[in-house]
Design a protein around this motif. Structure first.
Motif, PDB file in Angstrom:
ATOM      1  N   ASN A 130       0.601  -1.210  -0.121  1.00  0.00           N
ATOM      2  CA  ASN A 130      -0.038   0.023   0.056  1.00  0.00           C
ATOM      3  C   ASN A 130       0.783   1.254  -0.027  1.00  0.00           C
ATOM      4  O   ASN A 130       0.500   2.237  -0.296  1.00  0.00           O
ATOM      5  N   SER A 131       1.948   1.428   0.389  1.00  0.00           N
ATOM      6  CA  SER A 131       3.154   2.276   0.349  1.00  0.00           C
ATOM      7  C   SER A 131       3.345   2.600  -0.889  1.00  0.00           C
ATOM      8  O   SER A 131       3.974   3.912  -1.184  1.00  0.00           O
ATOM      9  N   CYS A 132       3.148   1.809  -1.947  1.00  0.00           N
ATOM     10  CA  CYS A 132       3.731   2.335  -3.257  1.00  0.00           C
ATOM     11  C   CYS A 132       2.394   2.362  -4.295  1.00  0.00           C
ATOM     12  O   CYS A 132       2.244   3.256  -5.340  1.00  0.00           O
ATOM     13  N   CYS A 133       1.344   1.440  -4.095  1.00  0.00           N
ATOM     14  CA  CYS A 133       0.183   1.660  -4.866  1.00  0.00           C
ATOM     15  C   CYS A 133      -1.039   0.899  -4.267  1.00  0.00           C
ATOM     16  O   CYS A 133      -1.041   0.319  -3.238  1.00  0.00           O
ATOM     17  N   GLU A 134      -1.985   0.820  -5.017  1.00  0.00           N
ATOM     18  CA  GLU A 134      -3.350   0.454  -4.305  1.00  0.00           C
ATOM     19  C   GLU A 134      -3.292  -1.336  -4.662  1.00  0.00           C
ATOM     20  O   GLU A 134      -3.072  -1.912  -5.550  1.00  0.00           O
ATOM     21  N   VAL A 135      -3.783  -2.028  -3.517  1.00  0.00           N
ATOM     22  CA  VAL A 135      -3.616  -3.507  -3.397  1.00  0.00           C
ATOM     23  C   VAL A 135      -5.061  -3.851  -3.856  1.00  0.00           C
ATOM     24  O   VAL A 135      -6.037  -3.347  -3.037  1.00  0.00           O
ATOM     25  N   GLY A 136      -5.128  -4.710  -4.701  1.00  0.00           N
ATOM     26  CA  GLY A 136      -6.631  -5.022  -5.167  1.00  0.00           C
ATOM     27  C   GLY A 136      -7.015  -6.300  -4.331  1.00  0.00           C
ATOM     28  O   GLY A 136      -7.953  -6.242  -3.725  1.00  0.00           O
ATOM     29  N   THR A 137      -5.836  -7.164  -4.276  1.00  0.00           N
ATOM     30  CA  THR A 137      -6.168  -8.245  -3.188  1.00  0.00           C
ATOM     31  C   THR A 137      -4.892  -8.955  -2.853  1.00  0.00           C
ATOM     32  O   THR A 137      -4.110  -9.192  -3.594  1.00  0.00           O
ATOM     33  N   VAL A 138      -4.796 -10.039  -2.027  1.00  0.00           N
ATOM     34  CA  VAL A 138      -3.819 -10.573  -1.390  1.00  0.00           C
ATOM     35  C   VAL A 138      -4.133 -12.280  -1.537  1.00  0.00           C
ATOM     36  O   VAL A 138      -5.100 -12.402  -0.714  1.00  0.00           O
ATOM     37  N   ILE A 139      -3.393 -13.090  -2.005  1.00  0.00           N
ATOM     38  CA  ILE A 139      -3.586 -14.426  -2.093  1.00  0.00           C
ATOM     39  C   ILE A 139      -2.701 -15.286  -1.441  1.00  0.00           C
ATOM     40  O   ILE A 139      -1.424 -15.322  -1.758  1.00  0.00           O
ATOM     41  N   VAL A 140      -2.668 -15.970  -0.322  1.00  0.00           N
ATOM     42  CA  VAL A 140      -1.794 -16.820   0.382  1.00  0.00           C
ATOM     43  C   VAL A 140      -2.367 -17.958   0.554  1.00  0.00           C
ATOM     44  O   VAL A 140      -3.451 -18.309   1.233  1.00  0.00           O
ATOM     45  N   ARG A 141      -1.933 -18.961   0.089  1.00  0.00           N
ATOM     46  CA  ARG A 141      -2.426 -20.453  -0.506  1.00  0.00           C
ATOM     47  C   ARG A 141      -1.670 -21.370   0.733  1.00  0.00           C
ATOM     48  O   ARG A 141      -0.561 -21.178   1.057  1.00  0.00           O
ATOM     49  N   LYS A 142      -2.582 -22.433   0.950  1.00  0.00           N
ATOM     50  CA  LYS A 142      -1.728 -23.533   1.524  1.00  0.00           C
ATOM     51  C   LYS A 142      -1.007 -24.251   0.570  1.00  0.00           C
ATOM     52  O   LYS A 142      -1.004 -24.373  -0.548  1.00  0.00           O
ATOM     53  N   ASP A 143       0.061 -24.991   1.138  1.00  0.00           N
ATOM     54  CA  ASP A 143       1.038 -25.642   0.332  1.00  0.00           C
ATOM     55  C   ASP A 143       0.154 -26.920  -0.339  1.00  0.00           C
ATOM     56  O   ASP A 143      -0.625 -27.533   0.384  1.00  0.00           O
ATOM     57  N   PRO A 144       0.321 -26.874  -1.573  1.00  0.00           N
ATOM     58  CA  PRO A 144      -0.151 -27.980  -2.357  1.00  0.00           C
ATOM     59  C   PRO A 144       0.021 -29.268  -1.923  1.00  0.00           C
ATOM     60  O   PRO A 144      -0.623 -30.390  -2.489  1.00  0.00           O
ATOM     61  N   ASP A 145       1.053 -29.742  -1.206  1.00  0.00           N
ATOM     62  CA  ASP A 145       1.453 -30.931  -1.082  1.00  0.00           C
ATOM     63  C   ASP A 145       0.890 -31.455   0.507  1.00  0.00           C
ATOM     64  O   ASP A 145       1.460 -32.118   1.152  1.00  0.00           O
ATOM     65  N   ASN A 146      -0.272 -30.665   0.790  1.00  0.00           N
ATOM     66  CA  ASN A 146      -0.645 -31.125   1.751  1.00  0.00           C
ATOM     67  C   ASN A 146       0.024 -31.018   3.271  1.00  0.00           C
ATOM     68  O   ASN A 146      -0.084 -31.413   4.446  1.00  0.00           O
ATOM     69  N   SER A 147       0.981 -30.205   3.184  1.00  0.00           N
ATOM     70  CA  SER A 147       1.767 -29.781   4.419  1.00  0.00           C
ATOM     71  C   SER A 147       1.012 -28.683   5.202  1.00  0.00           C
ATOM     72  O   SER A 147       0.108 -28.044   4.765  1.00  0.00           O
ATOM     73  N   PRO A 148       1.184 -28.534   6.477  1.00  0.00           N
ATOM     74  CA  PRO A 148       0.310 -27.842   7.194  1.00  0.00           C
ATOM     75  C   PRO A 148       0.828 -26.418   6.991  1.00  0.00           C
ATOM     76  O   PRO A 148       0.211 -25.609   7.539  1.00  0.00           O
ATOM     77  N   ASN A 149       2.067 -26.259   6.417  1.00  0.00           N
ATOM     78  CA  ASN A 149       2.411 -24.730   6.281  1.00  0.00           C
ATOM     79  C   ASN A 149       1.945 -24.065   5.170  1.00  0.00           C
ATOM     80  O   ASN A 149       0.984 -25.026   4.105  1.00  0.00           O
ATOM     81  N   LEU A 150       2.195 -22.890   4.884  1.00  0.00           N
ATOM     82  CA  LEU A 150       1.680 -22.109   3.854  1.00  0.00           C
ATOM     83  C   LEU A 150       2.573 -22.364   2.624  1.00  0.00           C
ATOM     84  O   LEU A 150       3.588 -22.884   2.803  1.00  0.00           O
TER      85      LEU A 150
END
Length: 262
Positions: free
Chosen positions: A58-78
């Motif tokens: 937001n300090s540089c431009c307008e943020v439309g959206t942010v996508i943080v997904r779960k690990d595709p290998d079924n890890s508990p981590n992001l």
């Protein structure tokens, strides 16, 4: 660039039709760019990562959206890569200026994501990126701090190259004025070891702080692709991120053209 396809791939759902309409109205008619961001601790909570990214960009431009997904290998981590949709003129250039900057104690590796590509072109793009990532020129190196940062970049480079020249063959030097540090790379591991012994020595009356630089060899992802706790992105990837985007885009364009001709 299909924003809705990106949202769905990340498992994003709008809370209501009104929320979807608000997002559509926000993005409508505005230039937009999709960037990916790496470097955060994948064990953190998804909401914490989103807040940090929104506040930072937001300090540089307008943020439309942010996508943080779960690990595709079924890890508990992001998943190690988050996606941010930025809106407005010059968003791409402004975003790249934040490459390598600090966000809550971690450095952001920012890349501009291409428009949707076919599978073959996507594999080719990944191979080019891996080629830069694993370049032997950046396997061994040190980061240097403590020198006189008021000196011009070329003077800093020449003074440090002279100081470390007895360590062995120097393959690359990068003076990072933003972080006030210089990364010096060597051809062999024993040369890196010699450079580390110069910690505490002086250049121009300034005492140097010399440490091993983060490289592709210093900490590798696990064999299953999972990123270990404490993983640090190789330092040279911050230096070349913007240049890589441009060069890889051009190579992929030529690749597509040649394939269509064939």
């Amino acid at each position: 660039m299909d924003i809705y396809a990106i949202l769905r791939s990340g498992g994003e759902e709008f809370e209501s039709e009104a929320a979807e309409k608000a997002f559509t109205d926000k993005c409508s008619g505005k230039p937009r760019v999709l960037i990916s961001v790496e470097g955060y601790n994948t064990c953190l909570h998804e909401d914490d990562i989103k807040k940090e990214l929104i506040n930072h960009f937001n300090s540089c431009c307008e943020v439309g959206t942010v996508i943080v997904r779960k690990d595709p290998d079924n890890s508990p981590n992001l998943y190690r890569r988050a996606y941010v949709i930025l809106l407005g003129d010059g968003a791409e250039e402004k975003a790249m200026q934040l490459n390598g900057t600090d966000i809550g104690g971690w450095k952001a590796l920012v890349k501009v994501e291409p428009d949707q590509e076919d599978e073959e072109s996507s594999r080719y793009r990944s191979s080019l990126f891996d080629e830069v990532l694993n370049d032997p020129k950046f396997w061994f190196g040190v980061s240097v701090r403590g020198y006189d940062t008021s000196l011009p970049v070329d003077k800093v480079e020449s003074d440090l190259k002279e100081h470390f020249s007895n360590c062995g063959e120097i393959t690359h030097v990068f003076v990072n004025t933003h972080e006030e540090q210089t990364n010096i790379y060597f051809a062999r591991q024993q040369e890196e070891a010699r450079a580390l012994f110069l910690d505490g020595t002086e250049v121009g009356g300034f005492e140097l702080d010399v440490r091993r630089v983060a490289s592709v060899l210093s900490n590798r992802p696990f064999g299953n692709g999972e990123i270990p706790l404490g993983y640090t992105i190789p330092a040279h990837m911050f230096e070349f991120a913007s240049k890589m985007n441009e060069e890889i885009d051009e190579k992929v364009r030529v690749f597509k053209k040649q394939r269509n001709i064939i």
